[in-house]
Design a protein around this motif. Structure first.
Motif, mmCIF file in Angstrom:
data_model
loop_
_atom_site.group_PDB
_atom_site.id
_atom_site.type_symbol
_atom_site.label_atom_id
_atom_site.label_comp_id
_atom_site.label_asym_id
_atom_site.label_seq_id
_atom_site.Cartn_x
_atom_site.Cartn_y
_atom_site.Cartn_z
ATOM 1 N N GLN A 181 38.575 38.576 41.646
ATOM 2 C CA GLN A 181 38.777 38.377 40.212
ATOM 3 C C GLN A 181 40.260 38.313 39.865
ATOM 4 O O GLN A 181 41.065 39.093 40.382
ATOM 5 N N MET A 209 39.845 49.889 37.540
ATOM 6 C CA MET A 209 39.453 48.962 36.476
ATOM 7 C C MET A 209 38.135 48.264 36.768
ATOM 8 O O MET A 209 37.641 47.486 35.943
ATOM 9 N N PRO A 245 44.750 39.872 45.394
ATOM 10 C CA PRO A 245 44.444 40.742 46.541
ATOM 11 C C PRO A 245 44.256 39.943 47.829
ATOM 12 O O PRO A 245 43.639 38.880 47.823
ATOM 13 N N GLU A 278 49.669 42.278 45.267
ATOM 14 C CA GLU A 278 48.317 42.713 45.582
ATOM 15 C C GLU A 278 47.464 42.867 44.335
ATOM 16 O O GLU A 278 46.250 42.613 44.371
ATOM 17 N N ILE A 279 48.059 43.264 43.219
ATOM 18 C CA ILE A 279 47.250 43.441 42.015
ATOM 19 C C ILE A 279 46.889 42.091 41.392
ATOM 20 O O ILE A 279 45.823 41.938 40.787
ATOM 21 N N ALA A 330 48.192 49.270 44.225
ATOM 22 C CA ALA A 330 47.514 48.164 43.534
ATOM 23 C C ALA A 330 46.004 48.244 43.731
ATOM 24 O O ALA A 330 45.226 48.008 42.794
ATOM 25 N N LYS A 331 45.574 48.571 44.945
ATOM 26 C CA LYS A 331 44.143 48.686 45.217
ATOM 27 C C LYS A 331 43.516 49.784 44.370
ATOM 28 O O LYS A 331 42.393 49.635 43.857
ATOM 29 N N GLN A 345 37.430 41.928 44.237
ATOM 30 C CA GLN A 345 38.596 41.458 44.990
ATOM 31 C C GLN A 345 38.994 40.029 44.631
ATOM 32 O O GLN A 345 40.169 39.665 44.733
ATOM 33 N N ARG A 349 43.208 48.419 40.695
ATOM 34 C CA ARG A 349 42.120 47.443 40.569
ATOM 35 C C ARG A 349 40.760 48.134 40.664
ATOM 36 O O ARG A 349 39.830 47.823 39.914
ATOM 37 N N SER A 350 40.646 49.086 41.587
ATOM 38 C CA SER A 350 39.392 49.810 41.740
ATOM 39 C C SER A 350 39.076 50.615 40.479
ATOM 40 O O SER A 350 37.920 50.647 40.028
ATOM 41 N N PHE A 402 43.543 38.934 37.615
ATOM 42 C CA PHE A 402 43.947 40.139 36.890
ATOM 43 C C PHE A 402 44.570 39.740 35.554
ATOM 44 O O PHE A 402 45.528 38.960 35.510
ATOM 45 N N LEU A 431 37.550 45.990 39.053
ATOM 46 C CA LEU A 431 37.739 44.565 39.336
ATOM 47 C C LEU A 431 37.303 44.222 40.754
ATOM 48 O O LEU A 431 37.629 44.941 41.712
#
Length: 420
Positions: free
Chosen positions: A283, A277, A370, A366-367, A270-271, A281, A274-275, A285, A279
């Protein structure tokens, strides 16, 4: 006999006569070996007890001894019986791993019992290794009996059937066990439906997810639902999926993840997403722009959704029950894990609790919310001192998730040692 799980001694007992403790018990091995043989397929493939255990908060897992009573005969050593006092231990498959959970006896030894088991524990072990150890144990008991001139036993007969099962028989027995059915008796009335399901759902993961949650009496109806929604998806068109295609190209497993536990793997995946994209922490999703969904009710509560991938278009998810916005977003996020990290065209999101589901659940949590994003919005030492309900509601509203998801993220990632 002594039993060790991980680094813990399950058979550490207090002896009523001497008042001292020891790490083994004196018992007959035959009843235990017979129990292992009679329940072999359940110990190997029946993950339904693990799903039931997952409904208890982790800090209350000690309650499982009573909560899991319905599974004791097939998964609990105190189902062995034969007049011996066995440890209150359960063996529950979870996919590649197996959960072993046991509870200490309450009270003292003054109640007439020869021993009192002293330890409690909850560990995950390699499932294949455990089954090999159990197999060796049964072989050893049978060999010892034969050395004493005792060869014709129910244990030997049952073990010979298991050992002699060919590929088709083994597949049927495993499928029956995943349904919670004894393959040699209870499953016979469902044999045709089990075979038809295996033929129609040829992908092993899809078949396994289906069998883990469907009610045996609802196999035909649920299988018809799967066929109907797959046909509906084939007939539908969806908007282009450029964002998903780009993310999928970035979804690469890292060698550093090889030693991670299933839920830790989900967090790391998930990290990475997000990274990729860009994004922050804290924000929220926007999962809805990556997957499309429609609702088509089914009679099986354990199936949350069926997803199917089509080249060049947005993945489409058929949700099986009407849900709150937060609940549906969690289902969509679990589906996104399948889209990005599995190479299958059709998949199910279910209530089962195997290793793979642990990974996809952790990924989804987590996505969407977070842990570090949650922490950044907390003040002072709120994580460790406890959150007011209003704070949980505010966090859940910001990330558009349930308060339960926020609480789980705090307990699982932000509090190193959770104390109830």
């Amino acid at each position: 006999m002594s039993i060790v799980a991980g680094s813990d001694c399950v058979t550490l007992v207090e002896d009523s006569e001497s008042g001292s403790s020891r790490r083994s018990i004196f018992t007959s091995l035959y009843p235990l070996a017979e129990w292992v043989a009679y329940n072999w397929w359940f110990l190997k493939a029946d993950s339904r007890p693990a799903t039931a255990l997952s409904r208890l908060p982790a800090r209350y897992s000690a309650l499982w001894s009573g909560y899991g009573e319905k599974y004791r005969a097939r998964h609990g050593l105190r189902g062995v019986g034969d007049g011996f006092l066995w440890p209150d231990l359960f063996i529950m498959p979870e996919g590649d791993t197996t959960r072993i959970i046991w509870a200490a006896d309450k009270g003292g030894v003054a109640d007439g019992r020869p021993v009192r088991f002293l330890t409690s524990g909850n560990v995950s072990v390699d499932g294949n290794l455990l089954m090999q150890r159990l197999s060796n144990f049964v072989d050893s008991v049978i060999d010892r009996l034969r050395e004493q001139g005792v060869g014709d036993t129910p244990l030997a007969a049952e073990w010979a059937i298991i050992r002699g099962a060919d590929s088709d028989e083994s597949s049927f027995c495993l499928a029956a066990a995943r349904l919670g059915l004894d393959p040699y008796s209870e499953a016979l009335k469902y044999a045709d439906e089990i075979v038809r399901t295996s033929e129609q759902l040829s992908d092993p993961d899809l078949l396994g997810d289906f069998l883990d949650v469907v009610d045996p009496d609802k196999i035909a109806g649920t299988l018809s639902w799967v066929s109907a929604v797959k046909s509906e998806i084939d007939a539908l068109t969806s908007r282009p999926s450029g964002d998903v295609a780009e993310l999928k190209s970035l979804a690469r497993l890292s060698p550093e993840w090889n030693e991670l536990r299933p839920w830790e793997l989900g967090w790391e995946q998930a990290k990475l997403v997000r990274s990729s994209m860009g994004l922050g922490q804290d924000q929220a999703f926007d999962i809805e722009r990556l997957l499309a969904d429609v609702t088509r009710p089914t009679n099986t509560l354990g199936i949350h959704a069926l997803g199917q991938l089509k080249d060049g278009v947005l993945p489409l998810l058929v949700v099986s029950h009407r849900q709150t916005d937060a609940s549906k977003r969690f289902v969509l996020a679990r589906a996104l894990w399948h889209v990005l990290w599995r190479n299958t065209s059709t998949f199910l999101v279910t209530s089962a609790y195997t290793d793979r589901q642990k990974t996809e659940r952790a990924f989804a949590a987590e996505i969407l919310a977070p842990a570090q994003g949650i922490a950044s919005r907390l003040v002072d030492d709120a994580v460790h001192s406890g959150l007011e309900d209003s704070a949980l509601v505010e966090l859940a509203g910001h990330f558009r998730v349930s308060t339960l998801l926020v609480q789980h993220q705090i307990e699982n990632q932000l509090i190193q040692t959770w104390q109830p």
